[in-house]
Scaffold this active site. Structure first.
Site, mmCIF file in Angstrom:
data_model
loop_
_atom_site.group_PDB
_atom_site.id
_atom_site.type_symbol
_atom_site.label_atom_id
_atom_site.label_comp_id
_atom_site.label_asym_id
_atom_site.label_seq_id
_atom_site.Cartn_x
_atom_site.Cartn_y
_atom_site.Cartn_z
ATOM 1 N N GLY A 168 0.698 -1.200 0.156
ATOM 2 C CA GLY A 168 -0.015 -0.044 -0.207
ATOM 3 C C GLY A 168 0.908 1.104 0.208
ATOM 4 O O GLY A 168 1.661 0.756 1.087
ATOM 5 N N ARG A 225 -16.619 7.867 12.770
ATOM 6 C CA ARG A 225 -14.612 8.569 12.081
ATOM 7 C C ARG A 225 -15.306 10.444 12.122
ATOM 8 O O ARG A 225 -16.019 11.396 11.281
ATOM 9 C CB ARG A 225 -13.528 8.825 11.203
ATOM 10 N N LEU A 281 -0.988 6.611 2.765
ATOM 11 C CA LEU A 281 -0.745 7.615 3.256
ATOM 12 C C LEU A 281 0.225 6.614 4.632
ATOM 13 O O LEU A 281 1.751 6.907 5.055
ATOM 14 C CB LEU A 281 -1.125 8.349 4.399
ATOM 15 N N GLU A 316 -6.771 2.740 6.420
ATOM 16 C CA GLU A 316 -8.114 2.275 6.749
ATOM 17 C C GLU A 316 -8.549 1.348 6.281
ATOM 18 O O GLU A 316 -9.597 0.869 7.364
ATOM 19 C CB GLU A 316 -9.048 3.667 5.226
ATOM 20 N N ARG A 346 -20.749 13.984 10.455
ATOM 21 C CA ARG A 346 -21.544 12.489 10.061
ATOM 22 C C ARG A 346 -22.844 11.480 9.605
ATOM 23 O O ARG A 346 -23.794 11.976 9.210
ATOM 24 C CB ARG A 346 -19.907 12.219 9.183
ATOM 25 N N SER A 396 -16.648 18.242 0.028
ATOM 26 C CA SER A 396 -16.263 17.577 1.201
ATOM 27 C C SER A 396 -16.796 18.787 2.847
ATOM 28 O O SER A 396 -17.466 19.548 2.391
ATOM 29 C CB SER A 396 -14.286 18.727 1.137
ATOM 30 N N SER A 434 -8.959 11.139 9.660
ATOM 31 C CA SER A 434 -8.266 10.052 8.966
ATOM 32 C C SER A 434 -7.152 9.772 8.145
ATOM 33 O O SER A 434 -6.248 9.243 8.544
ATOM 34 C CB SER A 434 -9.745 9.607 8.406
ATOM 35 N N LEU A 435 -6.606 11.118 7.881
ATOM 36 C CA LEU A 435 -5.312 11.219 7.681
ATOM 37 C C LEU A 435 -4.290 11.322 8.693
ATOM 38 O O LEU A 435 -3.493 10.125 8.729
ATOM 39 C CB LEU A 435 -5.439 12.900 6.726
HETATM 40 C C1 LIG Z 1 -13.173 11.787 -1.361
HETATM 41 C C2 LIG Z 1 -12.752 11.004 0.271
HETATM 42 C C3 LIG Z 1 -12.631 12.452 0.731
HETATM 43 C C4 LIG Z 1 -11.597 12.417 1.641
HETATM 44 N N1 LIG Z 1 -11.276 13.488 2.530
HETATM 45 C C5 LIG Z 1 -11.000 13.509 4.533
HETATM 46 C C6 LIG Z 1 -10.144 14.228 4.780
HETATM 47 O O1 LIG Z 1 -10.783 15.908 4.262
HETATM 48 N N2 LIG Z 1 -9.990 13.974 5.806
HETATM 49 C C7 LIG Z 1 -9.014 13.110 6.274
HETATM 50 O O2 LIG Z 1 -9.167 13.058 7.871
HETATM 51 N N3 LIG Z 1 -10.062 12.301 5.632
HETATM 52 C C8 LIG Z 1 -10.456 11.648 4.310
HETATM 53 N N4 LIG Z 1 -11.045 11.557 3.672
HETATM 54 C C9 LIG Z 1 -10.204 9.429 3.961
HETATM 55 C C10 LIG Z 1 -8.939 9.576 3.741
HETATM 56 O O3 LIG Z 1 -8.650 10.124 2.415
HETATM 57 C C11 LIG Z 1 -8.998 7.901 3.669
HETATM 58 O O4 LIG Z 1 -8.525 7.106 5.104
HETATM 59 C C12 LIG Z 1 -7.325 7.911 3.616
HETATM 60 O O5 LIG Z 1 -6.537 8.904 2.347
HETATM 61 C C13 LIG Z 1 -6.907 6.245 3.937
HETATM 62 O O6 LIG Z 1 -5.176 6.146 3.737
HETATM 63 P P1 LIG Z 1 -4.577 4.771 3.580
HETATM 64 O O7 LIG Z 1 -3.007 5.615 3.180
HETATM 65 O O8 LIG Z 1 -4.970 4.747 4.580
HETATM 66 O O9 LIG Z 1 -4.904 4.277 1.935
HETATM 67 P P2 LIG Z 1 -4.775 5.007 0.272
HETATM 68 O O10 LIG Z 1 -5.005 6.060 0.498
HETATM 69 O O11 LIG Z 1 -6.351 4.604 0.427
HETATM 70 O O12 LIG Z 1 -3.850 3.583 0.261
HETATM 71 C C14 LIG Z 1 -4.213 2.650 0.048
HETATM 72 C C15 LIG Z 1 -3.034 1.551 -0.753
HETATM 73 O O13 LIG Z 1 -2.832 0.638 -1.270
HETATM 74 C C16 LIG Z 1 -2.592 -0.188 -2.265
HETATM 75 N N5 LIG Z 1 -2.790 -1.302 -2.113
HETATM 76 C C17 LIG Z 1 -4.744 -1.863 -2.040
HETATM 77 N N6 LIG Z 1 -5.414 -3.286 -2.432
HETATM 78 C C18 LIG Z 1 -3.691 -3.308 -2.880
HETATM 79 C C19 LIG Z 1 -3.217 -5.052 -3.768
HETATM 80 N N7 LIG Z 1 -4.271 -5.619 -3.056
HETATM 81 N N8 LIG Z 1 -2.076 -4.764 -3.756
HETATM 82 C C20 LIG Z 1 -1.296 -3.717 -3.624
HETATM 83 N N9 LIG Z 1 -1.235 -2.521 -3.771
HETATM 84 C C21 LIG Z 1 -3.116 -2.384 -2.625
HETATM 85 C C22 LIG Z 1 -3.054 1.067 -3.139
HETATM 86 O O14 LIG Z 1 -2.454 1.144 -4.185
HETATM 87 C C23 LIG Z 1 -2.615 2.200 -2.633
HETATM 88 O O15 LIG Z 1 -1.951 2.570 -2.777
HETATM 89 C C24 LIG Z 1 -11.427 11.244 2.183
HETATM 90 C C25 LIG Z 1 -12.315 10.367 1.728
HETATM 91 C C26 LIG Z 1 -12.693 10.549 0.776
HETATM 92 C C27 LIG Z 1 -13.311 8.861 -0.152
#
Ligand SMILES: Cc1cc2nc3c(=O)[nH]c(=O)nc-3n(C[C@H](O)[C@H](O)[C@H](O)COP(=O)(O)OP(=O)(O)OC[C@H]3O[C@@H](n4cnc5c(N)ncnc54)[C@H](O)[C@@H]3O)c2cc1C
Lengths: 248, 587
Positions: free
Chosen positions: B9, B385, B12, B375, B284, B249, B390-391
């Site tokens: 992944g 949440r 972030l 996430e 929310r 947002s 979440s960020l």
């Molecule tokens: C439209 C939107 C707006 C948002 N705005 C906010 C905000 O303003 N503030 C806030 O705090 N949160 C916000 N969130 C929530 C937040 O963006 C996410 O929860 C957070 O970015 C998740 O980060 P992450 O690193 O867990 O996953 P992600 O950024 O989703 O990264 C997942 C990674 O896993 C990889 N991956 C997945 N499956 C596989 C696999 N099988 N094999 C290899 N790689 C894989 C993907 O390629 C990706 O690189 C928002 C969410 C959405 C949908």
């Protein structure tokens, strides 16, 4: 009968295969965009002649024009398929892959070179470490706003596609990476390693390969002032070269 | 002996884990479905929370902690949440040092705004593309370590499963190269999963299309415990679309946006009327249920449809451009109206999964050597949440998981390189067989249509308002889809660049995770945070102040429950019509 939209899609099974055009008819719905149409084709992979075919391969992810994945050539122009609304496009709609990157399949190309270019120009700030050291330098609203314009680059490749100097015979790193040098160099801490990035831009395939066609800024979906960054770094690399020659 | 950690992944959470490991001098292999810069984290618009108190409002980490626990309806274990909240300001400063273009105050400090469920301005932002800016900064730091030879990236590779040794420890992963679908196995001493959310299980959502949850779901099928699956956040405002429900947002309300519909010919600001203490800034789950009530029960939606107005036309267009340009652009691009002039029309959409892989306070799952962050795990948000949390949770979890994975690996008496190659070969063969079997599927069902059907059922029955009979029917439907899955046809495309075969592969674990979500909701007879049952409208702490834990069995998920660690704040009633009571840190 409900309205149907005609898509003529350039298809190619692999880099060695011969490309061909295939026509599809997709039932229209309001606010339809190119991605939604491609999704319909996935669910019903039948071409306009009524023959079963393989679903069209294409890339997409965020669907809101911030990830850059779904870039393709739509009616002759490189842009994101998610924000290409059918109502605003001349029909039939022609879809083709970007031409400046190696083809994978159908509308999918390999844009890794753009990420390698970021590594070449060292588009990062050399922080001491991730441990707690308090905030970074104070930054004025004006400086932040200018930097924010540059930081929205999603490495989509539209500028590369539009640039006549990016081609199979050249090593030109293209506009996107140059603008990222501008971004990092304009940051107070990033500026500490300004010279290393200028050096990178002065190497093979660097800023000197820009032919000043100025297509890039027009092609950028995020309206990044690419030509301004290029002009600025042209001056800075020249000044730096002179300084190196005579300075010491 | 070198320690080798794998991070799956490149959002972030994954990038931060990789940076932490590389920074300590260890090697990392980093896998991502898409180039990391295109990960779903780019979508985050509103911002990232930290009690930096730059507006002199008297915010503190305690207030932020209390808001988070209260906002999450007391379902989160409190110690890790407290640690995250306390680290939040330093995370902002770190991102600032990495060059993130955060908005600034006149004096050049980092600016903050307010998001829902908070009484203070504590959301730091970079225009309306905060997630994009954060991920770009982390991606460049990873590139720096790549340049230094510590990180190897495998972008456009897909995680398929983990390799487990005889003791059940995680010893590596099996992956496929998405260009040619070739399967490979990578040994490692520890693996960190940071694979993000699962919006695609609901068909359409605010999530990116790669957010299928299939990686976490596959791990659940391999024996990882999945926690609090039934807690799915539905965001109050998105633009409905056939391909995606595009988020508008919460920062829109944070900057002064108002929600209304016509009632008796006049604008009715129902959130302000029902929740005078928080108004448009309620969390929310509260806002979403209110909008449902107005549209579905009272039939007062815009033009009789399921839509309400989200209005910023009274705000100064200059301020809108400075703080909300990114979101406003999306609305203009996809709808065609200018929100500076015409009120937007929005409706709730599935947005975030509070549930995820169960982890301990070191981010380790129940499978030794397998960690999870971001996430895809369940730890920081309880039953709901708060916007902007979440960020910070994703980055913080990466900061914990990286070093904990190294510590775990260094404590191993046997490294993965000491294990017999046959262990890895067997895992590889297993996955090759699986791919070969999918290539041979030539039934009548189209996997994309099957997915659409799953999404429609989940959206209709397992989101805002839940009834037990409908949950039961949905579980039966999912089982029917599981049956029909075997009748999928994948056409006769070659492996090169093939997308239908990997999609079909992902759909299988998705169906099983859909059952976890649905049955988790069926069993939980109470209402808490995002989980709302009109037949059980109250929170029931006596019976349900518990974490749901689902384990895979061939006959479906088996559920067990674990008490919640409320070490710091005693659960109290959660309401937003009056100001939240003040709590004090126990000293
Ligand atoms: C439209 C939107 C707006 C948002 N705005 C906010 C905000 O303003 N503030 C806030 O705090 N949160 C916000 N969130 C929530 C937040 O963006 C996410 O929860 C957070 O970015 C998740 O980060 P992450 O690193 O867990 O996953 P992600 O950024 O989703 O990264 C997942 C990674 O896993 C990889 N991956 C997945 N499956 C596989 C696999 N099988 N094999 C290899 N790689 C894989 C993907 O390629 C990706 O690189 C928002 C969410 C959405 C949908």
């Amino acid at each position: 009968m409900s309205k149907k939209i005609t898509f003529i899609i350039k298809r190619c099974d692999n880099p060695q295969a011969v490309a061909y055009w295939e026509e599809f008819k997709v039932p229209y719905f309001p606010k339809m965009n190119v991605v939604a149409a491609l999704m319909e084709i996935q669910k019903n992979p039948v071409n306009a002649k009524g023959e079963a075919t393989t679903p069209v391969a294409w890339e997409c992810n965020c669907l809101e024009e911030v990830c850059g994945a779904c870039t393709m050539i739509i009616n002759g122009t490189a842009r994101q398929a998610c924000s290409a609304l059918v109502d605003n496009l001349a029909q039939p709609i022609r879809l083709a892959p970007l031409t400046k990157f190696p083809l994978v399949r159908d509308l999918v190309v390999d844009r890794q070179v753009m990420f390698s270019n970021l590594r070449k120009v060292k588009a990062w700030i050399d922080i001491d470490g991730t441990y707690d050291m308090g905030p970074g330098p104070k930054i004025s609203q004006n400086v932040q706003e200018a930097a924010y314009e540059l930081s929205k680059c999603m490495t989509c490749g539209c500028c590369m596609e539009a640039c006549p100097n990016v081609n199979s015979k050249s090593k030109f790193i293209g506009p996107a990476a140059i603008a990222q040098v501008d971004l990092v160099n304009s940051h107070p801490t990033g500026a500490f390693r300004k010279e290393a990035r200028l050096e990178a831009l002065m190497g093979e395939g660097g800023i000197a390969d820009c032919g000043n066609a100025q297509n890039c800024a027009k092609a950028c979906p995020k309206e990044i002032p690419l030509t301004r960054s290029i002009a600025k770094l042209n001056r800075e690399t020249s000044a730096y070269a002179l300084k190196k020659l005579f300075g010491k | 002996m070198t320690t080798k950690v794998i991070v799956v992944g490149g959002g972030l959470a994954g990038l931060m884990s990789a940076i932490k490991i590389a920074e300590s001098g260890h090697k990392v292999d980093l896998f991502s479905l898409v180039p990391c810069k295109r990960s779903h984290s780019v979508c985050a618009q509103g911002g990232i929370n930290a009690a930096v108190n730059t507006k002199g409002e008297g915010d503190s980490t305690w207030e932020h902690f209390d808001d988070t626990i209260y906002g999450g309806d007391f379902l989160a274990n409190q110690p890790p949440v407290k640690n995250m909240i306390e680290a939040a300001p330093s995370i902002i400063y770190l991102m600032d040092r990495m060059g993130v273009t955060f908005n600034r105050t006149t004096e050049g400090f980092i600016d903050v705004r307010r998001l829902g469920g908070a009484k203070y301005s504590r959301t730091v932002f970079a225009g309306a593309t905060t997630g994009q800016q954060l991920i770009y900064a982390l991606d460049e730091q990873v590139r720096r370590y790549e340049d230094a030879g510590l990180v190897r990236r495998y972008e456009e590779w897909e995680f398929l499963s983990i390799v487990q040794d005889d003791e059940g420890r995680c010893r590596g992963i099996v992956v496929q190269d998405l260009k040619n679908l070739e399967v490979q196995v990578f040994p490692a001493d520890a693996v960190i999963m940071a694979t993000g959310g699962l919006g695609m299980i609901f068909g359409r959502s605010t999530n990116s299309t790669i957010n299928t949850g299939s990686a976490a779901a596959g791990l659940y099928q391999q024996g990882a415990i999945y926690a609090n699956g039934e807690f799915i956040q539905v965001h109050p405002s998105a633009i409905p679309g056939r391909d995606k429900l595009r988020l508008m947002s919460e920062s829109i309300r944070g900057e002064g946006g108002r929600v209304w519909v016509y009632k008796d010919g006049k604008p009715w600001y129902f959130l302000e009327e029902w929740y005078p203490a928080y108004g448009n800034m309620v969390p929310r789950d509260i806002a979403t249920r209110a909008i449902f009530k107005v549209c579905v029960d009272m039939k007062l939606g815009v033009d009789g449809e399921n839509k309400v107005y989200l209005d910023i036309s009274h705000l100064d267009p200059k301020e809108i451009n400075r703080k909300l340009a990114g979101v406003v652009d999306i609305y203009e691009k996809f709808v065609g109206d200018d929100p500076r002039k015409v009120p937007m029309q929005t409706f709730p959409a599935v947005h975030y999964s509070m549930g995820g892989l169960w982890v301990d306070y070191d981010q380790m799952t129940n499978i030794p050597g397998l960690f999870a962050a971001g996430e895809c795990e369940y730890q920081y948000h309880g039953a709901n949440r708060l916007g902007g949390n979440s960020l910070v949770a994703a980055i913080y979890a990466g900061m914990v998981a990286g070093p904990k994975a190294i510590a775990y690996a260094e404590g191993l008496s046997k490294r993965s390189e000491d294990l017999p190659p046959s262990l890895f070969e067997a895992a590889k063969t297993r996955e090759e067989k699986q791919n070969a079997a999918i290539f041979k599927m030539e039934g009548k069902e189209n996997p994309y249509k099957l997915h659409q059907e799953l999404g429609e059922w989940m959206l209709e029955n397992v989101t805002v308002v839940r009834y037990n009979d409908r949950l039961k029917a949905t579980d039966e439907k999912i089982q029917e889809l599981i049956e029909r899955y075997h009748n999928i046809g994948v056409g006769n495309g070659a492996p090169w660049g093939n997308q239908i075969v990997p999609f079909t592969r992902r759909l299988w674990p998705m169906l099983h995770l859909a059952r976890v979500i649905t049955l988790g909701a069926l069993h939980r007879n109470e209402s808490r945070g995002a989980h709302y049952k009109p037949d059980f409208p109250e929170r029931d702490d006596e019976n349900w102040l518990k974490t749901t834990k689902a384990g895979f069995t061939p006959d479906g998920p088996s559920f067990s429950y674990e008490p919640v660690d409320t070490a710091y704040i005693k659960p109290r009633q959660r309401r937003y019509d009056v100001a939240k009571e003040v709590t004090m840190a126990n000293v």
